[in-house]
Design a protein around this motif. Structure first.
Motif: not given
Lengths: 393, 506
Positions: B197-223
């Motif tokens: 599980i990788l927490i990252s702010h660098k989206l370029r990196e996320v885009f390069a490596i992720a098999d899946s991405v979970t987005v949190l916002r305001d303490g809730q799972t968005i997607i």
């Protein structure tokens, strides 16, 4: 209503009043166990004179601990500078009024030297002053080695540690009582009352919160009674000693600086939160120099008082003074966490510790037990400090 | 999707007054690299702390299924035993110890009562080979670069036979080559069956490596987005991250034409001697009279460092470049100098370096400008109380009296005391560093209103904030800071959350 107010005020200021109460209780206990000898004029006078050289150290140590540092070198620095004073008087034949300022300046310089690595390089003051402890111990031996104990013949100098302020010629009115002391006590009480009334008026003019009238009067009566009682007891023996006068002057100056001036505020701000103080535009290094410099100067004063009291400089002068001063400061309510502590408190702390020694001596309790009891009192004082922190305001 | 190694169901975690996590669900498949993204304060770190047992079972509600079994971790030791390892942004290594000692710290290879050092060194060397690091295991950790230290942390996790590796912003302090190496290593671990599980702010990196991405916002799972289905794109992630309306809590104000330049910085570079690297590189910006200039960027991008370096450099950086106040070159050796030149800095860390908690409200308000209350070095205590009461009234500081100790005040009121302290200095340029962090909406609104008032009176404000809506709602102009540089300057009309995020994450 009156008792509610009293209770509330006491609870809010429990930390501040705690050590006065402790001192009072200790004195009461010893007065009872020694059947009044403890509270006699002669014993109390001696007690105050013995407290003198520790009390001035405790005043300086208060500020050092307030800014979260420590100075272990003060004991032997006092001893060493006392020896320098003796040498200056006896071997160099300098007059007293040159020797005393000279030694005080040397003390301040020594303090600044201790502060140098602390302020500039961030060396822990424990280490820097431990080095000072060793160095001044060596220097003290160096100075006194050749001659052994240096006897001081100068009467003016010795008076600082042994003599009492002069009195009016003996007269029929109040025989055997030191009238100047009584008069000074009276003047002190009058000044205290006038100052308090004036302060209250100003606060009223600004519409600030003030003590209720009955409590205000109680406070005035209480403090006046204590000052009056102490003066009365002292005037029954030889009156005020020069040592006590010097301690009172030091106390007044430091109390004023710490409570009324910008410098004092800056010192407490640095102790409360050094990072915030720096970001508030306070030169933290400067404060370190000032506090250690003052500590050095007070060490010199302590050395002068002690040397004058013994009328000689010895090879072991100043041994363990630093720990007595540190203990006095902690007993007097200085917080190890920094930023909290009053110079008056430390003087009271010194009195508490010396009262214990004096009282137990009178009771004939062995020195072994005395150390244990003083240790317990120190721990109790710090526990009290920690547990009452944050309560009240 | 293969069977999930981890399933967190309906996790809710409350702190006094704040719901940090609200019914969050999070599923990680066996052998994938799953990225967790979201703005600062979205709840990513809190979620991981719940998972690893830092917040023990019972302090949150919801279920954690690991390998299909319900888990009740009471501490890190429990999750550790289950094969979970978490690596924080601030590394948990002992700098004065050697590499091999660190790798087996708390998990020593024993020989009876003694540590078997030979076996330790041998095993440590194997671990180092696994993470592709060629250093002598006897090297002290403090002598290694941050990138290598990160690898030591991973080696430490591998030595404990980790099944699920959690990395919290591992590349924040790394340069590009080091980051790429790390990502390659994570791919290699995945191929050997380690889930990540990788927490990252660098989206370029996320885009390069992720098999899946979970987005949190305001303490809730968005997607949760799946890379194989082609759902992961930078645009999609940003949209879900920021997709909230700006609440209308920003007071409207009349646009006034900007005045003269009051503060200008050129070619500003700061070298941090402790970290051994530049924290600011060739920064250039200006602030005009009566203007609110926003400084957006991610945590650790160098905004606070920038503020400190201007404000008398209390951290002792080696500075290069030019600083000009109203067109005149200025050099500040201490915060004292900056204050005299009319700059004030409201710290992001009120408790750490902003306020003196053991002192009362009036003493905190007056401390930076005691000289105004003093004559010949003696403070007029009554005037001090009067001034403090004025600010208590005008900023609506809720305290029974100005003699109350600051430690007893709520966060919002502490922040107001901090503001009052700096307003009393009467500055020309007010630097606000995260002025609304951790305070409630009501107090926020009061602070925004105050800011509006101040610029109307001709003060200039530098607003540093990680809350994008706040920056966009309050500023006249926005600088985006990334990796110690100014990544871009946007007039407010062009500053959208997407645009700022793009600049900040590249």
């Amino acid at each position: 209503m009156f008792f509610q107010n009293l209770q509330k005020t006491l609870r809010q200021n429990i930390r501040e009043y705690g050590m006065y109460i402790a001192l009072f209780v200790i004195m009461l206990i010893f007065t009872i166990t020694t059947e009044g000898v403890f509270i006699s004029s002669r014993n109390l006078s001696n007690l105050l004179n013995q407290t003198g050289y520790i009390a001035v150290l405790a005043v300086g140590m208060t500020l050092v601990i307030v800014i979260r540092h420590i100075d272990l070198s003060v004991g032997f620095l006092a001893g060493f500078l006392g020896a320098i004073a003796a040498v200056a008087l006896v071997q160099w034949n300098l007059p007293v009024f040159v020797v005393i300022p000279l030694v005080l300046v040397l003390g301040a310089i020594a303090g600044l030297i201790t502060a140098l690595p602390v302020a500039q390089l961030g060396i822990p003051s424990f280490v820097a002053s431990l080095a000072g402890w060793l160095i001044y111990r060596g220097l003290l031996l160096l100075v006194t080695e050749g001659t052994g104990t240096i006897i001081i013949p100068d009467a003016t100098f010795n008076a600082l540690g042994n003599s009492y302020i002069p009195d009016l010629p003996e007269m029929a009115f109040l025989p055997g009582v030191h009238k100047i002391t009584l008069l000074l006590g009276l003047i002190g009480i009058v000044f205290f009352i006038l100052g308090q009334v004036n302060d209250r008026k100003q606060k009223q003019a600004y519409n600030f919160e003030i003590l209720p009238m009955d409590l205000f009067i109680l406070k005035l009566v209480f403090v006046s009674a204590i000052v009056g009682a102490i003066t009365w007891v002292l005037s029954g023996y030889n009156g005020l000693s020069w040592t006590v006068v010097i301690v009172l002057i030091v106390l007044a100056i430091y109390h004023f600086i710490t409570t009324q001036t910008v410098l004092g505020r800056h010192i407490y701000a640095v102790g409360g939160n050094p990072e915030a103080a720096e970001l508030s535009g306070i030169n933290v290094k400067r404060i370190i120099y000032v506090v250690f410099g003052s500590m050095g100067m007070l060490s010199a004063l302590s050395g002068i008082l002690f040397t004058a009291r013994l009328q000689s400089a010895t090879t072991t002068a100043g041994t363990l003074f630093e720990l007595d001063a540190i203990a006095a400061a902690y007993v007097g309510g200085v917080s190890a966490a920094g930023g909290v502590g009053k110079v008056i408190g430390s003087i009271i702390g010194a009195l508490v510790m010396l009262s214990l020694t004096s009282g137990m001596n009178l009771m004939g309790i062995g020195i072994a037990y005395q150390y244990v009891v003083r240790g317990l009192v120190l721990v109790a004082a710090v526990i009290f400090d920690v547990t009452t922190r944050g309560k009240g305001r | 999707m293969t069977s999930p190694i981890l399933e967190m169901k309906n996790i809710t975690k409350e702190f006094p007054g704040v719901k940090a996590l609200n019914n969050v669900s999070f599923k990680v498949a066996q052998g994938e690299i799953h990225c967790l993204v979201g703005e600062n304060g979205a709840g990513k770190s809190t979620l991981m702390k719940v998972l690893s047992g830092v917040y023990p079972h019972g302090t949150y509600t919801g279920d954690i299924l690991y390998n299909g079994q319900a888990q009740q971790f009471r501490g890190i030791a429990d999750s550790d035993k289950a094969g979970l390892a978490i690596i924080y942004q601030e590394l948990a290594l002992v700098p004065e110890m050697s590499v091999y000692e660190n790798i087996f710290l708390g998990n020593e290879i024993r020989n009876g009562f003694l540590v078997n050092w030979n076996e330790t060194i041998k095993r440590a060397s194997e671990m180092l080979k696994k993470v592709g690091l060629t250093v002598n295991p006897a090297t002290k950790v403090k002598d290694l670069s941050v990138g290598k230290q990160q690898l030591i942390e991973i080696a430490k996790a591998l030595s404990r036979d980790v099944k699920l590796l959690i990395l919290d912003e591992p590349t924040a302090a790394l340069n590009e080559v080091e980051s790429d190496n790390l990502l390659a290593l994570l791919r290699g671990l995945r191929d050997h069956g380690v889930t990540c599980i990788l927490i990252s702010h660098k989206l370029r990196e996320v885009f390069a490596i992720a098999d899946s991405v979970t987005v949190l916002r305001d303490g809730q799972t968005i997607i949760t987005l799946d890379a194989k289905k082609g759902e992961v794109s930078e645009a999609a992630i940003i949209k879900h991250m920021v997709g909230r309306e700006i609440e209308n809590i920003y007071p409207r104000r009349e646009k006034i034409p900007p005045g003269e330049i009051v503060l200008e910085v050129k070619g500003w570079t700061a070298f941090d001697t402790l970290l051994g690297r530049d924290v600011l590189k060739d920064v250039r910006f200006n602030v005009r009279k009566g203007e609110i200039v926003g400084f957006a960027g991610l945590m650790g991008s160098g905004r606070t460092e920038l503020a400190h370096s201007i404000f008398g450099n209390p951290d002792g950086y080696h500075l290069k470049g030019e600083l000009a106040i109203k067109g005149r070159k200025a050099v500040f050796g201490l915060p004292e100098d900056a204050i005299r030149a009319g700059i004030a800095y409201v710290s992001e860390d009120r408790k750490g370096d902003g306020l003196i908690l053991s002192q009362d409200v009036k003493q905190n308000i007056s401390i930076a400008n005691l000289r105004e209350l003093a004559s010949r070095g003696v403070v007029n205590a009554n005037a001090e109380i009067k001034i403090a009461n004025q600010y208590k009234g005008s900023l609506n500081i809720k305290t029974p009296s100005v003699e109350q100790k600051v430690v007893n005040l709520s966060g919002g009121n502490q922040q107001k005391v901090s503001l009052a302290k700096w307003l009393f200095v009467k500055p020309n340029v007010l630097i606000l560093d995260e002025p609304t962090r951790g305070i409630d909406v009501g107090a926020k609104f009061e602070i925004y209103t105050l800011m509006t008032e101040l610029v109307k009176q001709g003060m200039s404000i530098m607003l540093i904030s990680s809350e994008l809506p706040e920056v966009l709602g309050m500023s006249d102009r926005v600088y985006v800071v990334a990796a110690g540089r100014i990544a871009g300057e946007l007039p407010i009309s062009e500053a959208t959350q997407e645009r700022v995020m793009q600049l900040a994450t590249n």
